[in-house]
Design an enzyme around this catalytic site. Structure first.
Site, PDB file in Angstrom:
ATOM      1  N   ARG A   1     -17.976  12.986  23.376  1.00 22.37           N
ATOM      2  CA  ARG A   1     -18.345  12.397  24.817  1.00 22.37           C
ATOM      3  C   ARG A   1     -19.580  12.898  25.134  1.00 22.37           C
ATOM      4  O   ARG A   1     -19.809  13.802  25.512  1.00 22.37           O
ATOM      5  CB  ARG A   1     -17.035  12.974  25.381  1.00 22.37           C
ATOM      6  CG  ARG A   1     -17.015  12.695  27.367  1.00 22.37           C
ATOM      7  CD  ARG A   1     -17.144  10.908  27.202  1.00 22.37           C
ATOM      8  NE  ARG A   1     -17.095  10.597  28.895  1.00 22.37           N
ATOM      9  CZ  ARG A   1     -18.117   9.746  29.178  1.00 22.37           C
ATOM     10  NH1 ARG A   1     -19.269   9.487  28.286  1.00 22.37           N
ATOM     11  NH2 ARG A   1     -18.215   9.229  30.373  1.00 22.37           N
TER      12      ARG A   1
ATOM     13  N   HIS B   1       0.663  -1.207   0.035  1.00 21.37           N
ATOM     14  CA  HIS B   1      -0.130   0.134  -0.084  1.00 21.37           C
ATOM     15  C   HIS B   1       0.971   1.276   0.015  1.00 21.37           C
ATOM     16  O   HIS B   1       1.870   1.423   0.944  1.00 21.37           O
ATOM     17  CB  HIS B   1      -1.009   0.037   1.169  1.00 21.37           C
ATOM     18  CG  HIS B   1      -1.709   1.342   1.395  1.00 21.37           C
ATOM     19  ND1 HIS B   1      -1.801   1.946   2.492  1.00 21.37           N
ATOM     20  CD2 HIS B   1      -2.881   1.672   0.496  1.00 21.37           C
ATOM     21  CE1 HIS B   1      -2.581   3.045   2.268  1.00 21.37           C
ATOM     22  NE2 HIS B   1      -3.451   2.690   1.195  1.00 21.37           N
TER      23      HIS B   1
ATOM     24  N   HIS C   1      -7.543   8.048  -3.734  1.00 21.64           N
ATOM     25  CA  HIS C   1      -8.057   6.736  -4.069  1.00 21.64           C
ATOM     26  C   HIS C   1      -9.166   6.626  -5.109  1.00 21.64           C
ATOM     27  O   HIS C   1      -9.508   5.638  -5.638  1.00 21.64           O
ATOM     28  CB  HIS C   1      -8.614   6.041  -2.883  1.00 21.64           C
ATOM     29  CG  HIS C   1      -7.646   5.744  -1.810  1.00 21.64           C
ATOM     30  ND1 HIS C   1      -7.279   6.640  -0.837  1.00 21.64           N
ATOM     31  CD2 HIS C   1      -6.871   4.882  -1.547  1.00 21.64           C
ATOM     32  CE1 HIS C   1      -6.530   6.357   0.068  1.00 21.64           C
ATOM     33  NE2 HIS C   1      -6.089   4.989  -0.546  1.00 21.64           N
TER      34      HIS C   1
ATOM     35  N   CYS D   1     -11.063  14.664  26.972  1.00 19.27           N
ATOM     36  CA  CYS D   1     -11.814  14.086  28.105  1.00 19.27           C
ATOM     37  C   CYS D   1     -10.817  13.407  29.178  1.00 19.27           C
ATOM     38  O   CYS D   1      -9.700  13.214  28.952  1.00 19.27           O
ATOM     39  CB  CYS D   1     -12.359  12.638  27.128  1.00 19.27           C
ATOM     40  SG  CYS D   1     -13.128  11.574  28.560  1.00 19.27           S
TER      41      CYS D   1
END
Lengths: 577, 577
Positions: B244, B147, B171, B293
């Site tokens: 969140r 790749h 792509h 968070c």
């Protein structure tokens, strides 16, 4: 309020004077008797003064004392309270006590003379423990394990006990003086060193310092107190608050003192001068702030790899109440407005050999913030500043490395750049552990302002023999974080972090963000039977601040070539008894 | 300005489109040819559509492709530039390209059908690497090592590539679509899961989320983006900014929206209500702030010992420009005065099953400080807030743990106590590593406000095969500290700290103390011949903030039962090629 830590023995000395006098006298006489039996020291021989009194005071107690010594030895494992029941020895005469106070001030012709260096070599049990008191030199090697204050006696090993006894007043009794004299082995050859400066020398006007301050450098004078004393007072006594001087101490006359204020950048009247009286007439503001040297605990970092700088222990910090005029009031009166691009430069009256003053700067945002609590201080713990601490005016920049708290302040400049002083530009900065003196570029790092979270164990001290009390030992220390961040928690471990114990904190009730004082802490740590069998126990302390920043574990990955910001876990290895 | 890290191959894809198309086509056709020779995949068999075109587009290239593949294989050790000299393959027809875009949207009756779970099991080289695109299921195990974007392909292993291709637009060419179709092994059995909620369910109105967000919990919705994407944008794209949620997402109509403001303690008018329009009419203030968070990187802490909480990776953080009214303006207009004993409580429109709202609080001193930059935000990166991020109003408390940045804000109270919500009182607090669920007392710890310094390596990701370029590898990541503290330095090591390398920082030019945005960083790290012989290389990152606080080394001694404040060194183990 204050949680004061003392070893159980010394606590008893303070709280219950009478039994302790007995116990000490017993030990004193016993020790003398012991040595007479050994015949090894020869310090019960004829002497040039007061033989009769000495005999009455000391020899009279030998019989009972020897018995007491043995009793104490047998009962060493029992709680101290039980020893109170022992026979009361003969009362000492008042005159004898007055005479005893002269012994250490008198040269004894029957004994040899030693130099300060001779004494200094006897600073640990392996080398023998000698101390001096006045003119007397004493060998306390055999007594040290029985010292009621425990290994605190080692603070004075190889050195003078005078400053310690000035603090621990329980020693000033005839019995203790008798005991000490029984260990006398010689006379001290005191040389009036360093008093021979020409009046023209920049060092001629250095102030007298407290004997407790251990110098890391004499010129300029830099010194810290023994760490175990540091942990005993929430507000560090002024006389042994650490001293960090970069240059000779200037002599400023209060009536001639002038503080120049200049506004080079931004709005505001361009300049004015303030006299000491004018500063004192401004509203008085008091802030509790710990001041810490950027190199505090450098001696621990040095063990990883050498660094450049004074070899400070963990005592280059102190906590005090500072009072003076608020800098924000002074700047606002001058018309200065908030501007985050600006800086405030401070200059001291202390000059380098090229007549350049010590200098440093802080951001204007800190200086103008009422919650920044920057003060032009003229008092330290309610006393006028001493010369070593910046008399008559020192700027206190709470939460900020000591180096920005400029002493003998004579000039303030609001401007668009940092101070160009050596100490702002090429010192007091942190670097990666792989930066060395070949690759360092001081312009690439930020000058230290707020300091990171740290802590230290004040008692026990390294190698101290610590008594296990019903499966526990007591540990005490300080913790602090810069930027006004309150200490949230101090964790301790004796098993390398397998289990942690949370210490009890003593701190002022001041809001976070403005919590500039330090915290003292005390912890009772359980020690297992297995740990008691080991030759050593290593205690680790780590503090967590209100932003939940935590100390790094070890010095290896925070090492830097100047040895600043040495805030790894504090690790102290002790012996359990 | 931006330092963008791409692997050398993918950089070439972006900067030099033409040669890369060639190379991809070459690889594509070569790969197809290889598989036909193997006869193992059977995916060159007859198909129900477009056989002719497919043949023209793909089979036509096999001959040249196979040759190219071998050439590429031979030249793998040479610099990529040299491959540009390879023979140009036949040009693709435009019609063929349009047809190619339909393949992954079409079910192929010649192939079996797989469930999402079937695909999910093929998420690493050991299990085979499957991906889906639209309705197609593809086995890319053998292609993955070739790749051009390197191991970025593993981000989609066992999952859909759709969201990645939406970002990596290179792509979307016929050649790549052809290559992909050549790996097709089946059809995806897409079940319209979780769309079956009754309208009365609190989950019925959840917003549609970007496929890139990897959920750590679906109800309430909590999700983070792949960390390697996170490090590519200084301002995190809104669509994959971590989410969140503590409760179902409320639906608020802008015309009905009301923000209640109450002054329970201290001076000020007791209450008022602000409409959305009234908030938008106030002076608009923009602040760059990373929101993190409290449980970011919890999954790393869990490896030491399990904790309670969502298993976040290092992607529960994002950096954005937030715009709205300043809370200090709103409070001052209400007559509120500075008082460090007071707090500001925030409540959201999201309700728990007992109809109690989500709530949190911050000190009034933060809310009133103009340099605190607290905003009632209605825009995120110049777009209206999305529902998942608090539409129409979220309070942004820069430098403070995400949990205090209350979304769907409907009520503000100035009062003499903290929020009594679960999330303020019994969650988001730090404890000693030895505190467990039997001994924890949440009242004893301070609610997290400012967060400690942290950093993470975004690329390479763990287990990634990293190309060594002339003795160096490139590493990229983020760093951030709470409380407005700028990142001063990020150090990296590949030898366990024996040598450290300082990363180059990308950060906004904002004064320290108010530096709420994150920093991205890039470092080129030398790898020795010896290291290249080892199967693995472990990279460590540690950040230092402007108060010279540094990350702790390991999780062991900062472990806490809620798994918050997981800011130890970030350590990533990779393979060198």
């Amino acid at each position: 309020m204050r949680l004061r830590f003392l070893t159980s023995a010394s606590r008893q000395l303070r709280l219950s004077n009478q039994p302790c006098r007995h116990r000490l006298l017993g030990t004193s006489a016993a020790q003398a008797g012991q040595q007479q039996q050994d015949g090894s020291k020869g310090n019960q021989n004829s002497r040039a003064f007061n033989t009769t009194l000495y005999g009455a005071g000391t020899l009279g107690g030998i019989g009972a004392g020897y018995w007491l010594f043995n009793e104490l030895d047998k009962k060493r494992q029992q709680p101290l309270e039980q020893t109170k029941q022992l026979t009361t020895p003969p009362a000492a005469e008042l005159d004898a006590e007055a005479e005893a106070r002269l012994w250490h001030k008198t040269k004894r012709s029957d004994l040899p003379t030693y130099s300060v260096e001779d004494v200094l070599r006897h600073d640990k049990p392996e080398n023998g423990i000698w101390v001096t008191y006045g003119l007397g030199v004493y060998d306390v090697t055999e007594f040290a394990p029985n010292h009621p204050g425990g290994d605190k006696i080692l603070m004075a090993a190889g050195n003078a006990i005078d400053p310690f006894w000035a603090i621990y007043q329980q020693h000033n009794t005839q019995e203790v003086l008798q005991l000490l004299e029984s260990f006398r082995i010689g006379n001290l050859n005191k040389v009036a060193a360093e008093d021979d400066d020409e009046l023209s020398s920049p060092w001629a006007q250095e102030p007298k310092r407290h004997d407790l301050l251990k110098p890391t450098s004499k010129r300029p004078f830099n010194a810290e107190p023994p760490i175990s004393l540091l942990g005993e007072h929430f507000y560090t006594p002024n006389e042994y608050f650490y001293v960090r001087n970069h240059l000779p101490v200037p002599t400023l006359k209060p009536e001639e003192y002038e503080l120049e204020l200049e506004v080079e950048s931004g709005p505001g009247q361009p300049s004015r001068t303030l006299s000491l009286d004018e500063i004192k007439k401004l509203p008085k503001h008091t802030v509790t702030a710990a001041i810490m040297c950027g190199g505090n605990r450098r001696s621990e970092m040095t063990r990883i790899k050498p660094v450049k700088g004074l070899s400070w222990g963990a005592g280059a910090v102190g906590n005090a109440k500072w009072s003076g005029a608020r800098l924000c009031d002074v700047l606002q009166a001058q018309g200065v407005k908030p501007d985050e691009r600006l800086h405030v430069i401070f200059e001291g009256a202390d000059l380098d050999p090229t007549a350049h003053p010590y200098g440093a700067s802080i951001p204007l945002s800190k200086a103008l913030d009422p919650r920044g609590d920057v003060v032009l201080a003229y008092e330290m713990n309610e006393q006028p500043l001493s010369r070593d601490h910046g008399y008559p005016i020192r700027v206190i920049v709470p939460g900020t490395v000591g180096a920005r708290n400029v002493k003998w302040l004579t000039r303030i400049v609001v401007t668009d750049h940092e101070s160009d002083s050596h100490w702002q530009q090429n010192d007091y900065k942190g670097f990666s552990p792989s930066t060395d003196w070949d690759t360092v570029d001081f312009s690439k790092a930020q000058a230290i302002q707020a300091m990171p979270v740290t802590s230290a164990i004040c008692t026990p001290i390294p190698e101290e023999r610590v008594k296990v009390d019903k499966g526990y030992i007591t540990v005490r220390g300080y913790a602090w974080s810069g930027g006004g961040r309150r200490i949230e928690r101090v964790d301790l471990t004796t098993d390398g972090g397998k289990s942690w114990h949370v210490a009890q904190l003593e701190q002022e009730n001041v809001p976070d963000g403005r919590h500039y004082g330090w915290s003292l802490w005390t912890a009772r740590l359980p020690v297992s039977d297995e740990q008691q069998k080991q030759p050593n126990l290593e205690i680790w302390a780590k503090a967590v601040d209100s932003a939940y920043n935590v100390q790094p574990e070890a010095f290896e990955h925070i090492w830097n070539l100047r040895g600043v910001l040495a805030n790894a876990y504090h690790k102290v290895k002790v012996r359990l008894i």
